[in-house]
Write a protein that holds these residues in place. Structure first.
Motif, PDB file in Angstrom:
ATOM      1  N   PRO A   7      -1.801 -20.499  -4.251  1.00 41.09           N
ATOM      2  CA  PRO A   7      -2.051 -20.387  -2.808  1.00 41.09           C
ATOM      3  C   PRO A   7      -1.397 -19.154  -2.186  1.00 41.09           C
ATOM      4  CG  PRO A   7      -1.419 -22.629  -3.384  1.00 41.09           C
ATOM      5  CD  PRO A   7      -1.191 -21.794  -4.610  1.00 41.09           C
ATOM      6  N   LEU A   8      -0.196 -18.794  -2.653  1.00 37.96           N
ATOM      7  CA  LEU A   8       0.493 -17.638  -2.086  1.00 37.96           C
ATOM      8  C   LEU A   8      -0.245 -16.330  -2.373  1.00 37.96           C
ATOM      9  CD1 LEU A   8       4.382 -17.981  -2.483  1.00 37.96           C
ATOM     10  CD2 LEU A   8       3.041 -17.862  -0.387  1.00 37.96           C
ATOM     11  N   HIS A  12       0.885  -1.160   0.000  1.00 41.51           N
ATOM     12  CA  HIS A  12       0.000   0.000   0.000  1.00 41.51           C
ATOM     13  C   HIS A  12       0.922   1.208   0.000  1.00 41.51           C
ATOM     14  CE1 HIS A  12      -3.282   2.550   2.190  1.00 41.51           C
ATOM     15  NE2 HIS A  12      -3.175   2.849   0.906  1.00 41.51           N
ATOM     16  N   GLY A  13       1.104   1.819  -1.158  1.00 39.72           N
ATOM     17  CA  GLY A  13       2.123   2.844  -1.285  1.00 39.72           C
ATOM     18  C   GLY A  13       3.487   2.210  -1.094  1.00 39.72           C
ATOM     19  N   ARG A  14       4.285   2.772  -0.181  1.00 33.88           N
ATOM     20  CA  ARG A  14       5.617   2.230   0.111  1.00 33.88           C
ATOM     21  C   ARG A  14       5.597   1.210   1.246  1.00 33.88           C
ATOM     22  NH1 ARG A  14       9.992   5.643  -1.758  1.00 33.88           N
ATOM     23  NH2 ARG A  14       9.182   7.492  -2.798  1.00 33.88           N
ATOM     24  N   LYS A  15       4.430   0.974   1.811  1.00 25.60           N
ATOM     25  CA  LYS A  15       4.331   0.097   2.971  1.00 25.60           C
ATOM     26  C   LYS A  15       3.946  -1.322   2.564  1.00 25.60           C
ATOM     27  CE  LYS A  15       2.009  -0.291   7.466  1.00 25.60           C
ATOM     28  NZ  LYS A  15       0.997   0.311   8.362  1.00 25.60           N
ATOM     29  N   THR A  16       4.662  -2.291   3.111  1.00 27.26           N
ATOM     30  CA  THR A  16       4.374  -3.697   2.823  1.00 27.26           C
ATOM     31  C   THR A  16       3.280  -4.198   3.761  1.00 27.26           C
ATOM     32  OG1 THR A  16       6.686  -4.049   2.204  1.00 27.26           O
ATOM     33  CG2 THR A  16       5.372  -5.997   2.634  1.00 27.26           C
ATOM     34  N   LEU A  17       2.187  -4.665   3.163  1.00 31.52           N
ATOM     35  CA  LEU A  17       1.094  -5.234   3.960  1.00 31.52           C
ATOM     36  C   LEU A  17       1.282  -6.737   4.146  1.00 31.52           C
ATOM     37  CD1 LEU A  17      -2.007  -3.383   2.422  1.00 31.52           C
ATOM     38  CD2 LEU A  17      -0.587  -2.708   4.385  1.00 31.52           C
ATOM     39  N   SER A  18       1.897  -7.374   3.169  1.00 31.48           N
ATOM     40  CA  SER A  18       2.229  -8.801   3.272  1.00 31.48           C
ATOM     41  C   SER A  18       3.398  -9.073   2.341  1.00 31.48           C
ATOM     42  CB  SER A  18       1.026  -9.679   2.893  1.00 31.48           C
ATOM     43  OG  SER A  18       0.615  -9.446   1.549  1.00 31.48           O
ATOM     44  N   ASN A  19       4.229 -10.037   2.721  1.00 33.79           N
ATOM     45  CA  ASN A  19       5.397 -10.391   1.914  1.00 33.79           C
ATOM     46  C   ASN A  19       5.735 -11.843   2.221  1.00 33.79           C
ATOM     47  OD1 ASN A  19       7.589 -10.102   0.168  1.00 33.79           O
ATOM     48  ND2 ASN A  19       8.950  -9.301   1.763  1.00 33.79           N
ATOM     49  N   LEU A  35      -3.106 -11.769  -0.153  1.00 35.64           N
ATOM     50  CA  LEU A  35      -4.269 -10.879  -0.115  1.00 35.64           C
ATOM     51  C   LEU A  35      -4.983 -10.973   1.234  1.00 35.64           C
ATOM     52  CD1 LEU A  35      -5.687 -11.488  -3.703  1.00 35.64           C
ATOM     53  CD2 LEU A  35      -4.808  -9.320  -2.834  1.00 35.64           C
ATOM     54  N   ALA A  36      -5.083 -12.199   1.763  1.00 37.81           N
ATOM     55  CA  ALA A  36      -5.756 -12.398   3.050  1.00 37.81           C
ATOM     56  C   ALA A  36      -4.988 -11.715   4.174  1.00 37.81           C
ATOM     57  CB  ALA A  36      -5.898 -13.895   3.336  1.00 37.81           C
ATOM     58  N   LYS A  37      -3.649 -11.864   4.165  1.00 36.04           N
ATOM     59  CA  LYS A  37      -2.840 -11.234   5.215  1.00 36.04           C
ATOM     60  C   LYS A  37      -2.897  -9.717   5.118  1.00 36.04           C
ATOM     61  CE  LYS A  37       1.612 -11.318   7.506  1.00 36.04           C
ATOM     62  NZ  LYS A  37       2.980 -11.898   7.568  1.00 36.04           N
ATOM     63  N   ALA A  38      -2.946  -9.203   3.877  1.00 31.77           N
ATOM     64  CA  ALA A  38      -3.035  -7.750   3.674  1.00 31.77           C
ATOM     65  C   ALA A  38      -4.435  -7.231   3.993  1.00 31.77           C
ATOM     66  CB  ALA A  38      -2.673  -7.408   2.233  1.00 31.77           C
ATOM     67  N   ASN A  39      -5.385  -8.172   4.083  1.00 26.86           N
ATOM     68  CA  ASN A  39      -6.774  -7.849   4.410  1.00 26.86           C
ATOM     69  C   ASN A  39      -7.411  -6.913   3.376  1.00 26.86           C
ATOM     70  OD1 ASN A  39      -9.111  -8.099   5.974  1.00 26.86           O
ATOM     71  ND2 ASN A  39      -8.639  -6.247   7.161  1.00 26.86           N
ATOM     72  N   ILE A  40      -7.144  -7.206   2.085  1.00 30.64           N
ATOM     73  CA  ILE A  40      -7.793  -6.442   1.019  1.00 30.64           C
ATOM     74  C   ILE A  40      -8.358  -7.393  -0.031  1.00 30.64           C
ATOM     75  CG2 ILE A  40      -6.153  -4.540   1.347  1.00 30.64           C
ATOM     76  CD1 ILE A  40      -5.132  -5.231  -1.525  1.00 30.64           C
ATOM     77  N   ASP A  41      -9.345  -6.917  -0.750  1.00 30.67           N
ATOM     78  CA  ASP A  41      -9.936  -7.668  -1.851  1.00 30.67           C
ATOM     79  C   ASP A  41      -9.146  -7.380  -3.120  1.00 30.67           C
ATOM     80  OD1 ASP A  41     -11.992  -7.889  -4.262  1.00 30.67           O
ATOM     81  OD2 ASP A  41     -12.777  -9.106  -2.622  1.00 30.67           O
TER      82      ASP A  41
END
Length: 345
Positions: free
Chosen positions: A60-61, A24-31, A66-72
């Motif tokens: 699966p990844l 999300h921008g420069r921030k990693t929501l999941s990696n 997407l699930a860890k980042a909590n976005i659709d």
């Protein structure tokens, strides 16, 4: 679209690790990274097996990221992927999936050069860390690459020197194999080096013009060294393991630092950024710390998760390219060889 509304899904599949990230921008929501253990049995990466494992892991990844980042997935702004360099079969899996996903979602596709991504990983938002200012020198040291790059801007990079044969991580792993250590052997050499005497044995420093590197001769010299000493003493390696590792590591660190210091002198740049999996090596980190004090350098090393092959670094390049409208059409193809700032071979 406002910068804070940009969501990038990134895919990295250049070698034997499958990775998917959401930024999300420069921030990693999941990696997330799926490591392929099967290659340990063969003492190195087997390209065909790597390709098959990528096919098993990638779907699966993506769901997990997407699930860890909590976005659709409907919120995604673009899909970024590694186009090259790397193993062609592995790259094809990521490239094909990225193209299909972008087409299905009706969003832009962004190609990323793996080597540029290692450098720009420094610009991922990280608490307590600031990115290097332009211009800076970047040294990428990993299992597949060894490069020194002058970085004038996000997309203005000049390769000053690179390996002519083996990469530094490959040199660590191959010499570790000669010592009977399991793959990957680089981290084990680092571990045992901490218990040994780095002055115990002398290994040659290759003479290579300019800022280029060569590690194949060092590997050969270690082979002859082991053969010579075990001929009359079969227990030599077992007894001297720590000293051999310490001496070998010091030699490799000396090779890297000689070239990096030369690059800094020639360019007058004192901001030095390190990336790639070998950046975790304690000998490298100690040498950089000493250079900071003696030479007035400011050094930058990303968190370990952004040093090894990962999709987070692909995502930050995707984000920066999105801001600059640098998109890719669906005719794009994977490239095993892909130089920084240049066209695929």
């Amino acid at each position: 679209m406002r910068e804070k509304d940009i969501y990038i899904l990134a895919i990295e599949s250049s070698c034997d690790d499958t990775s998917v990230a959401v930024l999300h921008g420069r921030k990693t929501l999941s990696n997330l990274v799926a490591t392929q253990q099967i290659h340990r049995e063969y003492g190195g990466v087997v390209p065909e097996l790597a390709s098959r494992a990528h096919q098993q892991h990638i779907v699966p990844l993506v769901h997990q990221a997407l699930a860890k980042a909590n976005i659709d997935k409907k919120l995604l702004s673009a899909i970024a992927f590694t186009r090259g360099p790397g193993l062609l079969g592995s790259l094809l899996v990521g490239t094909s999936f990225a193209k299909s996903l972008a087409l299905g979602l009706g969003i832009p596709l962004i190609e990323v050069n793996h080597m540029e991504a290692h450098i720009l990983a420094h610009f991922i938002e990280t608490p307590g860390k600031s990115p290097p200012p332009f211009p800076f020198l970047a040294m990428t040291i990993s299992g597949g690459h060894t490069q020194i790059v002058k970085v004038n801007g996000y997309f203005d990079m000049e390769v000053l020197g690179e390996t002519l044969d083996d990469a530094v991580g490959e040199a660590f792993d191959k010499t570790a194999k000669l010592l009977g250590l399991p793959y990957p052997g680089g981290p084990l050499i680092d571990k045992y080096a901490g218990q040994g005497n780095p002055e115990a044995f002398d290994f040659p420093i290759p003479k290579v013009d300019g800022l280029n590197f060569s590690f194949s001769g060092l590997k050969t010299s270690v082979l002859y060294f082991i053969q010579r000493n075990t001929k009359n003493d079969p227990d030599f390696v077992a007894r001297e393991r720590d000293n051999i590792c310490a001496s070998l590591q010091q030699t490799i660190v000396t090779i890297l630092m000689q070239k990096l210091k030369k690059a800094a002198r020639e360019t007058g740049i004192r901001h030095i950024a390190i990336g790639g999996g070998v950046a975790a090596n304690s000998g490298i980190r100690q040498a950089l710390s000493e250079a900071e004090h003696k030479l007035g350098w400011t050094t930058y090393i990303p968190p370990f998760q952004y040093c090894t092959d990962n999709a987070g670094m692909i995502g930050i390049v995707g984000y920066l390219k999105y801001l600059d409208n640098r998109f890719t059409d669906l005719g794009v193809s994977a490239q095993a060889r892909y130089r920084i700032g240049g066209q695929p071979h």
